[in-house]
Design an enzyme around this catalytic site. Sequence first.
Site, mmCIF file in Angstrom:
data_model
loop_
_atom_site.group_PDB
_atom_site.id
_atom_site.type_symbol
_atom_site.label_atom_id
_atom_site.label_comp_id
_atom_site.label_asym_id
_atom_site.label_seq_id
_atom_site.Cartn_x
_atom_site.Cartn_y
_atom_site.Cartn_z
ATOM 1 N N LYS A 140 -111.780 -13.942 48.424
ATOM 2 C CA LYS A 140 -109.930 -13.435 47.476
ATOM 3 C C LYS A 140 -109.731 -12.680 48.018
ATOM 4 C CE LYS A 140 -108.136 -11.098 43.597
ATOM 5 N NZ LYS A 140 -107.416 -10.063 45.072
ATOM 6 N N ARG A 156 -94.707 -12.432 47.789
ATOM 7 C CA ARG A 156 -94.328 -12.756 46.131
ATOM 8 C C ARG A 156 -94.124 -12.387 45.371
ATOM 9 N NH1 ARG A 156 -99.756 -11.063 43.516
ATOM 10 N NH2 ARG A 156 -99.086 -9.417 43.490
ATOM 11 N N GLU A 187 -102.156 -15.255 52.379
ATOM 12 C CA GLU A 187 -101.748 -13.840 52.431
ATOM 13 C C GLU A 187 -102.248 -13.753 53.759
ATOM 14 O OE1 GLU A 187 -103.046 -11.037 50.296
ATOM 15 O OE2 GLU A 187 -103.477 -12.736 48.461
ATOM 16 N N CYS A 390 -105.268 18.947 11.896
ATOM 17 C CA CYS A 390 -105.022 19.245 10.796
ATOM 18 C C CYS A 390 -105.687 19.962 9.754
ATOM 19 C CB CYS A 390 -103.812 18.587 10.591
ATOM 20 S SG CYS A 390 -104.771 17.031 9.363
#
Length: 647
Positions: A140, A156, A187, A390
């Site tokens: 990747k 892109r 890329e 509270c």
Amino acid sequence: MLEINFTSEQLEILNKLDSDINSGELVKLFKKSELESDELVKLLKASNALYRGGLPVISDDQYDLYISMLRSINHLHPYLNRVEPEALAEAKTVELPQRMLSTEKAYSKEDIEKWLKRILKAAQEINIPEQEIELRVTPKLDGYAAFDDGTTLYTRGDGYRGQDITRAFERGLKVAQNGKRGLGPGEIVIKKSYFDKELSNIFENSRNIQAAIIAEKKVDENVQKAIDDGACVFYPFALIENKTAHFSEIIDNFESIVEEMWNAVDFDIDGVILETTHAVLKEYMGATRKNHRWQIAFKVNEESAEVEVKSIIPQTSRTGRISPVAELVPTKLSGATISRVTVHHYNMVKTKKIGPGAVVQLVRSGLVIPKIEGVIKEAKPQLPDSCPSCGSHLLWESDHLICPNKSDCPAQTENTLIHFFKTLGNNDGFGPKVIERLSNFGKKHIHEIYDIKVDQFVSYGFGDKTSQNLFDQLQASKEIQVEDWRFLSAFGVSRLGGGNCEKLLQHHSIVELFDLTAEEIVKIDGFAQISAEAIVEGLANVKEEFFKVYELGFNLAITPKESERENSDSPIAGAVVVFTGSMQQGSRGDMEKYAKSLGAKVAKSVTGKTTYLITGEKVGETKINAAKDKGVTVLSEQEYLDLLQGS
């Protein structure tokens, strides 16, 4: 907590972003350890823009951490379901020849196996044999995503529209592996070895260079030399080194294949990509707006540390759930100093004995939110006695402590207002932004919203026309008929969603519910003792506010009582029906509502107790056959209508 100082170049990029994002606010947000969803989105947008501009302000790890934090708050947030813009700050956009999407991420082998089960299920649905399913594994690349159609090189962008950056090729950019132009997505990257040797003393990281290659202004002479030397390339995914094999082989040798692909190229990578190669299966699985379903990215990172707990701090969320936050002795982990971490729930605090002095194993696995993996040294668990917002008595709901005070708990009031109008569903004007503004002007209760007049809306900063519209919508929401169970559900009582509200109202009127005991609720089918006790306490907490709103005169459609349903002469009285597919005679919601009015019980899924499955258009044979196998009568929409009409 991060200390951030923006450079003038980074500020120039930030100034071109949304008007509600400014550098001063961002500096403060980066320092915060607890962030709301809108704050996270601001940080993500700014970080992404700076990253795409070649001037990253945080690491990839930190960006993924923010993504994971946003997902934990709201996994359906729109920011998570769109492609992060890969765009230049200023340029006209053009439609991409082909969609370019982000990639779904996995951080463990188990995540990959879950994804593979989806692949195998899809293959089974279209009769593709398992032996034909192969996976392609590739590095990747951590570069600048682009698309080359042979004539134009595009960024892109948002996945649908990008920008023309063909000038990069005109500057001498080459296709990797001596490839030809026109090979589609890839890329823009620079060789690691070249960067380390020639440019690391000039540029902080390779991202600066990737952005410079495509910039409109004149290219830096050092970057131009890298282009001329062939160190900068456009790497099409089609040419990248890969390992393709049957899915079983990939899983059996997962670790070694990941390592092989991790070291396969001389470029920065941040994971490996796995995808099925079967063309028919890819087409069948398709994509979401953000990711291809047939593809996934595996990212690796895990660091752990043994950390001492200083205290457990309770925090009331907008839903009333009390979140335990462990304050830690500050510890460096994956490049970030961690001083606080959210514990899963208070049952974990109690059973694992986490309190001051405990030592826990803190893990950041897969670049996501740090989590407590285990307890090394136990201590006296630190549990709150009351709501920190509270002071109300807390209830246990499964593993969680809950504040039942929906109407007066400061941490919950804004969410209570948002929930009311969203659940009521007949008023479009009172969304989160409007509620937030009204809350800032002290409007904390539902009845107070309905008391606002036109001139008050104007004084709160709304325009004249908007103010009149808001006032008119409030009046309309009282006049437009709404089911009584929906009205009750809108008050957000714990354990009282729409289904349980309807069950109760089949036996008692809406005002009678506030006088019921837990024992009386338990007698109704579907309510256990713990749920009944929580409902009684929850109704008591909202009783005063409920009647103030109820007495405003809402037009409520009364739920038919169980006895009325059983005595109905409708052919579906008492039947359990499920609607599926696209209906032609009205929306599925309308069909369900009408069926209930005829005495039917409407369910969302088919079980052995289902009487009829009513099918509209586009219903698969698998679902129909599964229903028949359970003995369920399957009717088409027309057959169902004929049944109602006695044909």
